[in-house]
Design an enzyme around this catalytic site. Structure first.
Site, short mmCIF file in Angstrom:
data_model
loop_
_atom_site.label_atom_id
_atom_site.label_comp_id
_atom_site.label_asym_id
_atom_site.label_seq_id
_atom_site.Cartn_x
_atom_site.Cartn_y
_atom_site.Cartn_z
N GLN A 266 0.79 -1.13 -0.03
CA GLN A 266 0.06 0.12 0.03
C GLN A 266 0.85 1.27 -0.06
O GLN A 266 0.55 2.04 -0.66
CB GLN A 266 -0.96 -0.08 1.07
CG GLN A 266 -2.11 -1.15 1.05
CD GLN A 266 -2.63 -1.16 -0.22
OE1 GLN A 266 -3.52 -0.11 -0.52
NE2 GLN A 266 -2.56 -2.23 -1.07
N HIS A 269 1.80 3.05 -3.38
CA HIS A 269 0.91 3.91 -4.18
C HIS A 269 1.15 5.09 -4.37
O HIS A 269 1.33 5.68 -5.26
CB HIS A 269 -0.59 3.84 -3.45
CG HIS A 269 -1.33 2.44 -3.83
ND1 HIS A 269 -1.85 2.03 -5.24
CD2 HIS A 269 -1.71 1.48 -3.30
CE1 HIS A 269 -2.38 1.05 -5.49
NE2 HIS A 269 -2.35 0.55 -4.14
N GLU A 334 -8.93 1.21 5.74
CA GLU A 334 -9.36 0.77 4.30
C GLU A 334 -9.48 -0.72 4.04
O GLU A 334 -10.12 -1.63 3.65
CB GLU A 334 -8.85 1.49 3.12
CG GLU A 334 -9.20 0.97 1.79
CD GLU A 334 -8.45 1.65 0.61
OE1 GLU A 334 -8.62 1.47 -0.69
OE2 GLU A 334 -7.21 2.25 1.08
N HIS A 335 -8.06 -1.16 4.51
CA HIS A 335 -7.64 -2.76 4.15
C HIS A 335 -7.45 -3.07 5.48
O HIS A 335 -6.33 -2.43 6.20
CB HIS A 335 -6.68 -3.06 3.36
CG HIS A 335 -6.82 -2.36 1.97
ND1 HIS A 335 -6.38 -1.22 1.56
CD2 HIS A 335 -7.66 -2.86 0.86
CE1 HIS A 335 -6.86 -0.81 0.30
NE2 HIS A 335 -7.32 -2.09 -0.07
N ASP A 368 -7.08 -6.42 -4.39
CA ASP A 368 -6.57 -5.64 -5.25
C ASP A 368 -6.84 -6.11 -6.53
O ASP A 368 -7.42 -5.38 -7.59
CB ASP A 368 -5.48 -5.03 -5.20
CG ASP A 368 -5.33 -4.12 -4.22
OD1 ASP A 368 -6.23 -3.49 -3.53
OD2 ASP A 368 -3.91 -3.80 -3.73
N HIS A 427 -53.29 18.35 2.97
CA HIS A 427 -52.71 16.96 3.06
C HIS A 427 -53.83 16.26 3.86
O HIS A 427 -54.27 15.18 3.56
CB HIS A 427 -51.68 16.86 4.12
CG HIS A 427 -50.30 17.19 3.48
ND1 HIS A 427 -49.95 18.44 3.09
CD2 HIS A 427 -49.20 16.46 3.32
CE1 HIS A 427 -48.66 18.38 2.16
NE2 HIS A 427 -48.17 17.15 2.68
#
Length: 437
Positions: A266, A269, A334-335, A368, A427
């Site tokens: 990761q 990235h 996230e992971h 992934d 109404h």
């Protein structure tokens, strides 16, 4: 400060000030500054006003292109098929394998409508309908990810979206054949080689050439994120994606080199990505730190990984397994890798995570590319209230209400009282007309 401390942050949950240190490590400001906001606003307004011509001019300027019109920025289905057919056999088969696994997983997500009838004959229910048209933003240039095409387009296709429009920037006119092949395999309807805020604007407002979509999904840079935020309401969006994240909980028995590489996966990235390892085994943390130092020089993206680990990475000593789980839920990563002997026991205590990878052999990288579940996941703590991209993101639900005469009369009495309590007499009278004497 030692070299190891510079390479990756070392924290202990037992230390005073740990909470503040962790908060500082997790802090990431995804909101663009005034200058970026002003640029994006100008591009959005220009595309909304001038359409194709504004998109062409912005693409020529930002992607160093020299094209005259949108026809030069449109890829035909035949071009996509040619990209797929031209791949080396090994790549083509890998792409097909990944696509099939992603499709098979997402087929199980398809919701169905439902109805039930009350004793008086009134029918209530829900109707599920796919979006008419979805827009897929796929990063280009250095960050060209065919896997992102599969993860964004296949759930839309499974959901029943009839038209999928993909945009992908091609700086200097360089096309990525794997990305185009993935678009062919995933059933993308049209592809335009545009990116940035101008691509988001084209999808959101429509131009003479680019159809207006109902929802825009897919990650991009700060200009893309800012543009998506700005057009939300005009169209739907999936999320505002932040940097990639991984948090690993290890019981001390996993090979340190495996864990180092999981963290690298990761961190490579970009410099803002985050990689964190939690363990209650101090010697194990030291072994992982040594593996990081030993393996880092072997990486092609060493400089990016080094910057990521020193800025936002951490090896964190916890006093117990329970404390590690508490920290993981606080981070809402996230992971999340549960690299332990009994991941099934721990997973029940995980409340916040985009995707959970269970056991020592389940590397995050498998998710992934080809495991099947979607890799478009909530970041920056948003797993507290968000979910992975899925089929449900490309569908909408309509309520169904079909009152019998008896049901309308019964409900009308209740509605009348509540409506008059809100001083909404039209109404009330509308409901009262249906009341039987």
């Amino acid at each position: 400060m030692s070299d190891k401390a510079i390479l990756i942050n070392r924290l202990s949950a037992a230390d005073s000030g740990f909470d503040a240190k962790l908060d500082a490590l997790l802090s990431w400001e995804g909101v663009s500054n005034d200058e970026v906001q002003a640029r994006v606003t100008a591009i959005l307004d220009d595309v909304k006003r001038r359409g194709d011509q504004a998109v062409v001019e912005a693409t020529n300027r930002f992607d160093r292109m020299d094209v005259a019109d949108m026809d030069a920025l449109r890829l035909t289905p035949e071009r996509l098929a040619a990209a797929f057919d031209g791949l080396p056999v090994e790549q083509r088969e890998a792409l097909e394998c990944a696509a099939e696994r992603v499709r098979r997983y997402h087929e199980r997500q398809k919701p169905t409508g439902w109805q039930y009838q009350e004793p008086d004959g009134t029918v209530l229910g829900q109707k599920v309908t796919p979006l008419d048209r979805a827009g897929i933003y796929v990063p280009g240039g250095k960050a060209a990810y065919p896997s992102s095409v599969l993860m964004n387009a296949i759930p839309a296709h499974v959901a029943g979206v009839s038209e999928i429009i993909m945009v992908v920037p091609t700086p200097d006119g360089v096309l990525n054949e794997l990305v185009l092949a993935a678009a062919h395999l995933a059933g993308v309807s049209q592809v335009f080689t545009i990116g940035g805020a101008q691509a988001v604007a084209a999808l959101a407002f429509g131009t003479q050439s680019v159809p207006r979509v109902d929802k825009i999904v897919g990650p991009g840079n700060i200009y893309v994120a800012t543009a998506k935020r700005a057009v939300f309401g005009q169209v739907g969006i999936d999320m505002i994606a932040g940097p990639s994240e991984i948090l690993v909980i290890s019981d001390g028995q996993t090979d340190p080199e495996w864990l180092a590489m999981d963290l690298f996966s990761q961190a490579e990235h970009d410099e803002d990505a985050q990689a964190i390892l939690l363990s209650w085994d101090a010697e194990h943390l030291e072994s992982v730190g040594e593996a990081i130092e030993r393996l880092l020089p072997t990486l092609e993206r060493e400089a990016i990984v080094r910057a990521s680990l020193s800025r936002r990475g951490a090896l964190i000593y916890c006093e117990s397994e329970q404390q590690a789980l508490e920290i993981a839920n606080r981070v809402a990563p996230e992971h999340l890798e549960l690299s332990v002997a009994e991941p099934e026991r721990l997973v029940e205590q995980v409340r916040h995570a985009g995707a959970i990878f269970m056991g020592r052999h389940t590397a995050e990288a498998l998710g992934d590319y080809c495991a099947g579940p979607n890799h478009v996941l909530p970041t920056s703590g948003t797993a507290r209230f968000s979910s992975p991209l899925g089929v449900y993101d490309f569908q909408k639900r309509s309520s169904i209400i079909h009152c019998s005469p008896e049901g309308a009369s019964t409900l009308g009495k209740t509605a009348s009282v509540l409506a008059r309590g809100e001083s909404l007499t039209a109404h009330a009278r509308s409901a009262e007309y249906r009341i039987r004497d």
